[in-house]
Design an enzyme around this catalytic site. Sequence first.
Site, PDB file in Angstrom:
ATOM      1  N   GLU A 175       9.099  13.989 -34.984  1.00 22.34           N
ATOM      2  CA  GLU A 175      10.645  14.073 -34.501  1.00 22.34           C
ATOM      3  C   GLU A 175      11.104  15.067 -33.467  1.00 22.34           C
ATOM      4  OE1 GLU A 175      13.079  13.609 -37.846  1.00 22.34           O
ATOM      5  OE2 GLU A 175      12.500  11.644 -38.565  1.00 22.34           O
ATOM      6  N   SER A 209      16.991  15.598 -46.484  1.00 26.17           N
ATOM      7  CA  SER A 209      18.175  15.085 -46.412  1.00 26.17           C
ATOM      8  C   SER A 209      19.095  16.054 -47.052  1.00 26.17           C
ATOM      9  CB  SER A 209      18.185  13.853 -47.240  1.00 26.17           C
ATOM     10  OG  SER A 209      19.357  13.074 -47.404  1.00 26.17           O
ATOM     11  N   LYS A 213      13.964  13.595 -50.749  1.00 23.34           N
ATOM     12  CA  LYS A 213      13.590  13.000 -49.408  1.00 23.34           C
ATOM     13  C   LYS A 213      12.849  13.873 -48.425  1.00 23.34           C
ATOM     14  CE  LYS A 213      15.225   9.359 -46.262  1.00 23.34           C
ATOM     15  NZ  LYS A 213      14.420   9.827 -44.952  1.00 23.34           N
ATOM     16  N   HIS A 247       1.321  -5.527 -31.439  1.00 22.87           N
ATOM     17  CA  HIS A 247       2.606  -6.070 -31.643  1.00 22.87           C
ATOM     18  C   HIS A 247       3.365  -5.608 -32.817  1.00 22.87           C
ATOM     19  CE1 HIS A 247       1.942  -8.418 -27.717  1.00 22.87           C
ATOM     20  NE2 HIS A 247       0.588  -8.401 -28.453  1.00 22.87           N
TER      21      HIS A 247
END
Length: 541
Positions: free
Chosen positions: A332, A319, A325, A189
């Site tokens: 993805e 980025s 970054k 969870h």
Amino acid sequence: MSQATRIERDSMGEVAVPADRYWGAQTQRALMNFRIGSERMPRELIRALAVVKQAAAEVNAELGLLDPQIAEAIQKAAQEVIEGKLDDHFPLVIWQTGSGTQTNMNVNEVIANRAIEMLGGELGSKNPVHPNDHVNKAQSTNDAFPTAMHIAAAEQIVHHLIPSLERFRETLQRKAEEYRDIVKIGRTHLQDATPLTLGQEFSGYVAQVGYGLDALQRVLPKVYELALGGTAVGTGINAHPEFAERAARAIARRTGLPFVSAPNKFAALASHDAMVELAGVLQTIAASLHKIANDIRWLASGPRCGLGEISIPENEPGSSIMPGKVNPTQAEALTMVCAQVIGNTATVAFAGSLGNFELNVYKPVIAYNVLQSIRLLADAVESFREHCAEGIRPNLERIQEYVQRSLMLVTALTPYIGYDNAAMVAKKAFQENKTLKEVVLELGLLDEKAFEEAMQLDKMVRPLAGIQIAKSRTPGGSLSGAVPVPERLSSFPIVLPGDGLQQSEERLKASLRLPAGRSSTAPPGASVPSRSPTRPAREGT
């Protein structure tokens, strides 16, 4: 500047066709009539149709139904299609007739004209090779196209998807073995849970990929069944009685895959249940891969403010505005592919349900979506393996920090202090920013030695190798190898629903006030009391 053309003819009349293209009148009409989208008929399907034409020419010649010279020319021209030499001659999109007739005729016309050229004839003359009478002999689009669908799907599964998944599973298996002794905190969870090893976590991924591979092997025999020989509606009209079986054997020999003639041609033309089932398997694989990729990007989140339990390769800047970054791009990409595959499966299931009477007329969209799913999964898995999974590294300091800070290690104390007391310990430790050990000792639930014995991480992650709470009792009722536990545990008050933490703590301390001279721990060999007060037996039990 005008393009040079030649005149081709079909049953509807004359059509001008580009002079440098092998297609004929029906393909040209389709180009004019179906200007819809940009989704071209998959290369894999065109190749598979050429295999069908090769096998049909071979078998028809063997049966004495086709001139050997014409059959040889057809097979040679089809081979050029198979090898991709004529790819520019297949311009049609999938949005056409639902049987795939325009694409079947595109293949027939290209092979016929190329064979005519090989034999010294004139393009567009249909002499000595006719696209219908010779290239399409003993076939209908209704059986040739679904046969090509199965050939293309099977070849892509066997030669691309399965090898990609197997390599990925091997990579994950190596990681699971390499990380078998790295204890980390589990999460359920999205909350802290009991510990496991990083190797155990990766072993779950190994199993998921293995299940997908098993499912592919189970569905393949149905994909190997070919509709060829059913012709228009499944009866085999205009085909020799031996054509179906012989053609299936010829296709099996040419592809190296165990194709067989479908036992029921009516189902093979009117429905595409095998493709629907295959799409379902691909969806299951996509669901598994999405879970794996999502876990890995979560575990690698950070670098300073995320979970950061593992590091993944830094492949490219992440980025356009935030310098330095780096993002989990491979994860993805793979998860987007999985979303596409799941959507494709919905399309295939809907299209597969819409066969009317003797023919399903959603064949091109079924073929397109199934083949795209196979291709995307194979490519994405290979990319993810090569550019991400192979370079995964554990961040041991962060992993150890989370284990030491986790409150859910208290679960290991439950057999000794009871569920409700363990819950109180966890809440008190969290609210007062203390360790579990500090709270347990403060409340007198266990002494330090008993606490350390109960909190052995190796027993938590491999409980079957540690104390068997429910099964290892001695004849006298004690646990074999049990740690000392409070003698009066069975009389500890249960934390009541209305109790706050302070009230529960006061109840607990009051219950621990033992008579003078009594130890707060039981002697070695003492029996472990029940976890909750004994309930009276029900009548009749």
